[in-house]
Write a protein that holds these residues in place. Structure first.
Motif, PDB file in Angstrom:
ATOM      1  N   ALA A  48     -35.106  22.084 -45.288  1.00 38.48           N
ATOM      2  CA  ALA A  48     -35.154  21.730 -46.709  1.00 38.48           C
ATOM      3  C   ALA A  48     -35.240  22.992 -47.577  1.00 38.48           C
ATOM      4  N   GLY A  49     -36.151  23.875 -47.235  1.00 37.98           N
ATOM      5  CA  GLY A  49     -36.308  25.113 -48.003  1.00 37.98           C
ATOM      6  C   GLY A  49     -35.097  26.013 -47.892  1.00 37.98           C
ATOM      7  N   GLY A  50     -34.550  26.118 -46.682  1.00 40.99           N
ATOM      8  CA  GLY A  50     -33.383  26.971 -46.471  1.00 40.99           C
ATOM      9  C   GLY A  50     -32.161  26.477 -47.218  1.00 40.99           C
ATOM     10  N   ILE A  51     -31.928  25.187 -47.161  1.00 38.01           N
ATOM     11  CA  ILE A  51     -30.772  24.617 -47.860  1.00 38.01           C
ATOM     12  C   ILE A  51     -30.922  24.783 -49.369  1.00 38.01           C
ATOM     13  N   ALA A  52     -32.122  24.608 -49.870  1.00 38.45           N
ATOM     14  CA  ALA A  52     -32.359  24.795 -51.312  1.00 38.45           C
ATOM     15  C   ALA A  52     -32.024  26.227 -51.727  1.00 38.45           C
ATOM     16  N   GLU A  53     -32.418  27.194 -50.911  1.00 39.82           N
ATOM     17  CA  GLU A  53     -32.091  28.592 -51.213  1.00 39.82           C
ATOM     18  C   GLU A  53     -30.585  28.837 -51.165  1.00 39.82           C
ATOM     19  N   LEU A  54     -29.918  28.268 -50.163  1.00 38.18           N
ATOM     20  CA  LEU A  54     -28.460  28.433 -50.062  1.00 38.18           C
ATOM     21  C   LEU A  54     -27.753  27.798 -51.263  1.00 38.18           C
ATOM     22  N   GLN A  55     -28.240  26.659 -51.701  1.00 36.08           N
ATOM     23  CA  GLN A  55     -27.633  26.010 -52.863  1.00 36.08           C
ATOM     24  C   GLN A  55     -27.824  26.863 -54.116  1.00 36.08           C
TER      25      GLN A  55
END
Length: 114
Positions: A48-55
């Motif tokens: 969740a945190g990683g995808i938010a950063e990538l977005q």
């Protein structure tokens, strides 16, 4: 000592000419930082945190590779429907691994149908 009017105008024009370049460089730096942070989080299984950063990285500096990494993270997280959506967005670009990603999409769609 004050500069002549033409020298002051030249200085101001030069400052404004450089400003967008430095802003662009700052955006690239922020996008890179967010991308690395996102990939590190994903490596720690913080999807969740990683995808938010990538977005966030993609919003700052759109690049198809970021779309791929978002899709792959969703796939690894078991969010098949979201992985399909992001892989599909990735394939809107002329990407060198199109065949491999299309095969992954076929496999994911079959999983989703079951």
């Amino acid at each position: 000592m004050t500069l002549p009017r033409t020298a002051r105008l030249a200085f101001i024009a030069a400052a404004f000419a450089v400003w967008p370049i430095s802003t662009h460089a700052d955006q690239r730096t922020d996008a890179r930082r967010r991308f690395r942070s996102g990939m590190d989080a994903i490596a720690r299984n913080d999807f969740a945190g990683g995808i938010a950063e990538l977005q966030q990285a993609y919003e700052i500096k759109p690049h198809p590779n970021v779309l791929y990494n978002i899709a792959k993270a969703y796939e690894d997280w078991g969010k098949t429907d979201l992985a399909i959506a992001w892989y599909t967005r990735y394939l809107e670009f002329d990407v060198p691994d199109r065949g491999r990603v299309e095969e992954a999409l076929t496999r994911l769609r079959k999983q989703l149908a079951q």
